[in-house]
Scaffold this motif. Structure first.
Motif, PDB file in Angstrom:
ATOM      1  N   ALA A  27      18.582  -8.786  -7.319  1.00 32.62           N
ATOM      2  CA  ALA A  27      18.935  -7.484  -7.883  1.00 32.62           C
ATOM      3  C   ALA A  27      17.686  -6.621  -8.043  1.00 32.62           C
ATOM      4  O   ALA A  27      16.627  -7.125  -8.418  1.00 32.62           O
ATOM      5  CB  ALA A  27      19.596  -7.677  -9.246  1.00 32.62           C
ATOM      6  N   GLY A  28      17.845  -5.333  -7.752  1.00 31.93           N
ATOM      7  CA  GLY A  28      16.740  -4.409  -8.013  1.00 31.93           C
ATOM      8  C   GLY A  28      16.359  -3.524  -6.840  1.00 31.93           C
ATOM      9  O   GLY A  28      15.310  -2.881  -6.870  1.00 31.93           O
ATOM     10  N   PHE A  29      17.183  -3.470  -5.811  1.00 31.93           N
ATOM     11  CA  PHE A  29      16.891  -2.600  -4.674  1.00 31.93           C
ATOM     12  C   PHE A  29      17.248  -1.163  -5.043  1.00 31.93           C
ATOM     13  O   PHE A  29      18.345  -0.894  -5.526  1.00 31.93           O
ATOM     14  CB  PHE A  29      17.700  -3.011  -3.438  1.00 31.93           C
ATOM     15  CG  PHE A  29      17.316  -4.351  -2.891  1.00 31.93           C
ATOM     16  CD1 PHE A  29      16.311  -4.469  -1.943  1.00 31.93           C
ATOM     17  CD2 PHE A  29      17.951  -5.501  -3.327  1.00 31.93           C
ATOM     18  CE1 PHE A  29      15.956  -5.708  -1.443  1.00 31.93           C
ATOM     19  CE2 PHE A  29      17.607  -6.748  -2.826  1.00 31.93           C
ATOM     20  CZ  PHE A  29      16.601  -6.845  -1.886  1.00 31.93           C
ATOM     21  N   ARG A  30      16.333  -0.233  -4.806  1.00 25.57           N
ATOM     22  CA  ARG A  30      16.626   1.179  -5.031  1.00 25.57           C
ATOM     23  C   ARG A  30      17.549   1.673  -3.915  1.00 25.57           C
ATOM     24  O   ARG A  30      17.549   1.124  -2.807  1.00 25.57           O
ATOM     25  CB  ARG A  30      15.327   1.993  -5.058  1.00 25.57           C
ATOM     26  CG  ARG A  30      14.405   1.580  -6.202  1.00 25.57           C
ATOM     27  CD  ARG A  30      13.185   2.487  -6.330  1.00 25.57           C
ATOM     28  NE  ARG A  30      12.459   2.723  -5.102  1.00 25.57           N
ATOM     29  CZ  ARG A  30      11.485   1.937  -4.627  1.00 25.57           C
ATOM     30  NH1 ARG A  30      11.131   0.835  -5.276  1.00 25.57           N
ATOM     31  NH2 ARG A  30      10.854   2.245  -3.508  1.00 25.57           N
ATOM     32  N   PRO A  31      18.363   2.704  -4.194  1.00 25.98           N
ATOM     33  CA  PRO A  31      19.334   3.182  -3.197  1.00 25.98           C
ATOM     34  C   PRO A  31      18.708   3.513  -1.838  1.00 25.98           C
ATOM     35  O   PRO A  31      19.322   3.284  -0.802  1.00 25.98           O
ATOM     36  CB  PRO A  31      19.930   4.432  -3.843  1.00 25.98           C
ATOM     37  CG  PRO A  31      19.761   4.208  -5.307  1.00 25.98           C
ATOM     38  CD  PRO A  31      18.481   3.421  -5.460  1.00 25.98           C
ATOM     39  N   GLU A  32      17.472   4.013  -1.837  1.00 22.31           N
ATOM     40  CA  GLU A  32      16.828   4.381  -0.567  1.00 22.31           C
ATOM     41  C   GLU A  32      16.268   3.175   0.189  1.00 22.31           C
ATOM     42  O   GLU A  32      15.796   3.308   1.319  1.00 22.31           O
ATOM     43  CB  GLU A  32      15.721   5.428  -0.802  1.00 22.31           C
ATOM     44  CG  GLU A  32      14.509   4.922  -1.553  1.00 22.31           C
ATOM     45  CD  GLU A  32      14.624   5.006  -3.080  1.00 22.31           C
ATOM     46  OE1 GLU A  32      13.575   4.872  -3.737  1.00 22.31           O
ATOM     47  OE2 GLU A  32      15.742   5.186  -3.617  1.00 22.31           O
ATOM     48  N   GLN A  33      16.356   1.996  -0.377  1.00 24.60           N
ATOM     49  CA  GLN A  33      15.803   0.799   0.252  1.00 24.60           C
ATOM     50  C   GLN A  33      16.860   0.062   1.078  1.00 24.60           C
ATOM     51  O   GLN A  33      16.957  -1.159   1.033  1.00 24.60           O
ATOM     52  CB  GLN A  33      15.193  -0.120  -0.802  1.00 24.60           C
ATOM     53  CG  GLN A  33      13.959   0.464  -1.454  1.00 24.60           C
ATOM     54  CD  GLN A  33      13.364  -0.468  -2.484  1.00 24.60           C
ATOM     55  OE1 GLN A  33      14.044  -0.925  -3.391  1.00 24.60           O
ATOM     56  NE2 GLN A  33      12.074  -0.747  -2.347  1.00 24.60           N
ATOM     57  N   LYS A  34      17.613   0.809   1.869  1.00 25.93           N
ATOM     58  CA  LYS A  34      18.684   0.214   2.675  1.00 25.93           C
ATOM     59  C   LYS A  34      18.146  -0.819   3.663  1.00 25.93           C
ATOM     60  O   LYS A  34      18.747  -1.858   3.874  1.00 25.93           O
ATOM     61  CB  LYS A  34      19.454   1.307   3.415  1.00 25.93           C
ATOM     62  CG  LYS A  34      20.328   2.156   2.514  1.00 25.93           C
ATOM     63  CD  LYS A  34      21.084   3.216   3.316  1.00 25.93           C
ATOM     64  CE  LYS A  34      22.037   4.009   2.465  1.00 25.93           C
ATOM     65  NZ  LYS A  34      21.372   4.838   1.461  1.00 25.93           N
ATOM     66  N   GLN A  35      17.012  -0.524   4.292  1.00 23.62           N
ATOM     67  CA  GLN A  35      16.440  -1.462   5.266  1.00 23.62           C
ATOM     68  C   GLN A  35      16.007  -2.757   4.569  1.00 23.62           C
ATOM     69  O   GLN A  35      16.276  -3.850   5.064  1.00 23.62           O
ATOM     70  CB  GLN A  35      15.259  -0.825   5.990  1.00 23.62           C
ATOM     71  CG  GLN A  35      14.735  -1.692   7.114  1.00 23.62           C
ATOM     72  CD  GLN A  35      13.669  -0.989   7.940  1.00 23.62           C
ATOM     73  OE1 GLN A  35      13.372   0.173   7.742  1.00 23.62           O
ATOM     74  NE2 GLN A  35      13.089  -1.719   8.877  1.00 23.62           N
ATOM     75  N   ALA A  36      15.374  -2.633   3.413  1.00 23.37           N
ATOM     76  CA  ALA A  36      14.951  -3.826   2.668  1.00 23.37           C
ATOM     77  C   ALA A  36      16.164  -4.632   2.224  1.00 23.37           C
ATOM     78  O   ALA A  36      16.155  -5.866   2.285  1.00 23.37           O
ATOM     79  CB  ALA A  36      14.106  -3.422   1.454  1.00 23.37           C
ATOM     80  N   ASP A  76       0.842  -1.206   0.000  1.00 26.79           N
ATOM     81  CA  ASP A  76       0.000   0.000   0.000  1.00 26.79           C
ATOM     82  C   ASP A  76       0.872   1.250   0.000  1.00 26.79           C
ATOM     83  O   ASP A  76       0.487   2.290  -0.505  1.00 26.79           O
ATOM     84  CB  ASP A  76      -0.909   0.024   1.234  1.00 26.79           C
ATOM     85  CG  ASP A  76      -1.943  -1.093   1.190  1.00 26.79           C
ATOM     86  OD1 ASP A  76      -2.249  -1.566   0.080  1.00 26.79           O
ATOM     87  OD2 ASP A  76      -2.427  -1.491   2.259  1.00 26.79           O
ATOM     88  N   ASN A  77       2.064   1.132   0.595  1.00 28.58           N
ATOM     89  CA  ASN A  77       3.004   2.246   0.639  1.00 28.58           C
ATOM     90  C   ASN A  77       4.038   2.042  -0.462  1.00 28.58           C
ATOM     91  O   ASN A  77       4.879   1.162  -0.367  1.00 28.58           O
ATOM     92  CB  ASN A  77       3.678   2.293   2.013  1.00 28.58           C
ATOM     93  CG  ASN A  77       4.661   3.432   2.140  1.00 28.58           C
ATOM     94  OD1 ASN A  77       5.101   4.007   1.147  1.00 28.58           O
ATOM     95  ND2 ASN A  77       5.026   3.751   3.364  1.00 28.58           N
ATOM     96  N   PRO A  78       3.991   2.869  -1.535  1.00 28.12           N
ATOM     97  CA  PRO A  78       4.913   2.662  -2.656  1.00 28.12           C
ATOM     98  C   PRO A  78       6.392   2.736  -2.272  1.00 28.12           C
ATOM     99  O   PRO A  78       7.239   2.194  -2.976  1.00 28.12           O
ATOM    100  CB  PRO A  78       4.554   3.776  -3.642  1.00 28.12           C
ATOM    101  CG  PRO A  78       3.420   4.525  -3.070  1.00 28.12           C
ATOM    102  CD  PRO A  78       3.089   3.983  -1.725  1.00 28.12           C
ATOM    103  N   ASP A  79       6.712   3.367  -1.146  1.00 32.12           N
ATOM    104  CA  ASP A  79       8.108   3.428  -0.704  1.00 32.12           C
ATOM    105  C   ASP A  79       8.647   2.035  -0.396  1.00 32.12           C
ATOM    106  O   ASP A  79       9.852   1.821  -0.373  1.00 32.12           O
ATOM    107  CB  ASP A  79       8.255   4.301   0.550  1.00 32.12           C
ATOM    108  CG  ASP A  79       8.043   5.775   0.236  1.00 32.12           C
ATOM    109  OD1 ASP A  79       8.113   6.143  -0.967  1.00 32.12           O
ATOM    110  OD2 ASP A  79       7.800   6.546   1.172  1.00 32.12           O
TER     111      ASP A  79
END
Length: 143
Positions: free
Chosen positions: A111-120, A83-86
């Motif tokens: 592969a495919g983590f965006r730079p802001e997805q450090k926690q993921a 639900d949260n696109p982030d």
């Protein structure tokens, strides 16, 4: 959202497994075995097959088989839409099996983590370490 793929991040884990590639392949591709080490699923070994992985946390991953090279390479999409696109994650998981003198070198890349997805990214690294430990146990029990 920035779609610059050069900024994408990956989790890569390599693990020596003391079983031949055929046994590791079975653990990677047989639905009831996948459920033992990864998640409940409706996987089918066919390029283009869309399937779901159902996590213990109640979330679902939408996947599609991309590559099959028997006993060598398996890849599929690994998409988590929230639900949260982030928190959306659209990634590709690739397993590469290389025979060794002791069994198999298993290389897993997500592969495919965006730079802001450090926690993921950190969560995926920890999660895959656990999943691959279970996969090795399951591979040891396959015939």
């Amino acid at each position: 959202m920035n779609d610059n793929t050069s900024e994408m991040r990956s989790v890569i884990i390599e693990r020596e497994i003391s079983h031949p590639p055929e046994k590791v392949w079975r653990a990677l591709t047989v639905p009831h075995l996948i459920a033992e080490w990864l998640m409940k699923n409706d996987f089918h070994l066919a390029v283009g097959h869309r399937f779901k992985l159902q996590g213990d946390w109640g979330g679902t991953l939408d996947c599609e088989v991309l590559t099959i090279e028997e006993n060598r390479v398996l890849s599929y999409t690994w998409d988590f839409v929230n639900d949260n696109p982030d928190y959306d994650l659209r990634s590709i998981v690739t397993f590469t099996l290389t025979p060794t003198g002791k069994g198999t070198l298993l290389r897993m890349e997500q592969a495919g983590f965006r730079p802001e997805q450090k926690q993921a990214l950190g969560g995926a690294k920890a999660g895959w370490e656990q999943f691959l430990g279970k996969l090795e146990e399951v591979a040891g029990r396959t015939d």
